[in-house]
Write a protein that holds these residues in place. Structure first.
Motif, mmCIF file in Angstrom:
data_model
loop_
_atom_site.group_PDB
_atom_site.id
_atom_site.type_symbol
_atom_site.label_atom_id
_atom_site.label_comp_id
_atom_site.label_asym_id
_atom_site.label_seq_id
_atom_site.Cartn_x
_atom_site.Cartn_y
_atom_site.Cartn_z
ATOM 1 N N GLN A 128 0.822 -1.203 0.000
ATOM 2 C CA GLN A 128 0.000 0.000 0.000
ATOM 3 C C GLN A 128 0.860 1.259 0.000
ATOM 4 O O GLN A 128 0.570 2.214 -0.725
ATOM 5 N N ARG A 129 1.935 1.248 0.794
ATOM 6 C CA ARG A 129 2.846 2.402 0.810
ATOM 7 C C ARG A 129 3.500 2.592 -0.553
ATOM 8 O O ARG A 129 3.621 3.713 -1.053
ATOM 9 N N HIS A 132 0.948 3.944 -3.026
ATOM 10 C CA HIS A 132 0.621 5.324 -2.665
ATOM 11 C C HIS A 132 1.735 6.274 -3.142
ATOM 12 O O HIS A 132 1.450 7.350 -3.661
ATOM 13 N N ARG A 133 2.988 5.863 -2.964
ATOM 14 C CA ARG A 133 4.114 6.689 -3.426
ATOM 15 C C ARG A 133 4.090 6.882 -4.944
ATOM 16 O O ARG A 133 4.573 7.896 -5.444
ATOM 17 N N THR A 137 -4.537 5.890 -6.045
ATOM 18 C CA THR A 137 -5.588 6.127 -5.074
ATOM 19 C C THR A 137 -5.940 4.785 -4.445
ATOM 20 O O THR A 137 -6.237 3.826 -5.152
ATOM 21 N N LEU A 138 -5.881 4.723 -3.142
ATOM 22 C CA LEU A 138 -6.220 3.496 -2.435
ATOM 23 C C LEU A 138 -7.558 3.695 -1.751
ATOM 24 O O LEU A 138 -7.752 4.661 -1.022
#
Length: 158
Positions: A128-129, A132-133, A137-138
């Motif tokens: 997820q990180r 996101h980087r 869009t999560l």
């Protein structure tokens, strides 16, 4: 000194290597029993235009891949890329290979202005990180799977 990583689209000749890495990621995710695609079936799949597998190679050795399927999105009437797997082999992680694979997939999608979408396990915070980087869009969503053994009775009206 490490050699440069190159990214290219997998061909039918890469079927055995792709199949091996699919088995590796499945084992990593404790899902090895779910993989049923043979090397020969991968040969056929890699010949289909909607099946996209990009290989990351260092020298002549495959070190990772990203796979996606281009499919119609009924809400927009256009296509989307459904990312299936992003995998980098141990010993090559945390060196930017995953980012390079995602950038190459984005470059393919950009010409058609295609949305790229995918899912991941809720507890995979590291992924997820990473996404996101990249600017993804999560959002939480529950994914459902309805296997034939579960829907057989409904389909036959029993």
């Amino acid at each position: 000194m490490m050699t440069e990583v190159t990214i290219r689209r997998a061909t039918r000749d890469d079927a055995a290597e792709v199949a091996a890495m699919v088995r590796e990621i499945a084992a990593h995710e404790d899902q090895a029993t779910q993989v049923h695609v043979t090397d020969e079936r991968w040969r056929a799949l890699l010949g289909r235009p909607e099946v996209i597998v990009l290989l990351a190679e260092r020298g002549s050795r495959a070190i990772g891949y990203v796979s996606a399927v281009r499919q119609l999105h009924l809400w927009t009437g256009g296509d989307v890329l459904n990312l299936d797997d992003l995998y980098v082999r141990p010993g090559h992680r945390d060196a930017g290979v995953g980012r390079q694979l995602m950038a190459a997939l984005a470059a393919l999608a950009a010409s058609g202005w295609l949305l790229i979408r995918w899912g991941m396990e809720v507890d995979n915070v590291e992924a997820q990180r990473f996404y996101h980087r990249l600017g993804a869009t999560l959002r939480p969503k529950i994914l459902a799977a309805w296997p034939p053994s579960a829907y057989a009775e409904v389909a036959t009206g029993r």
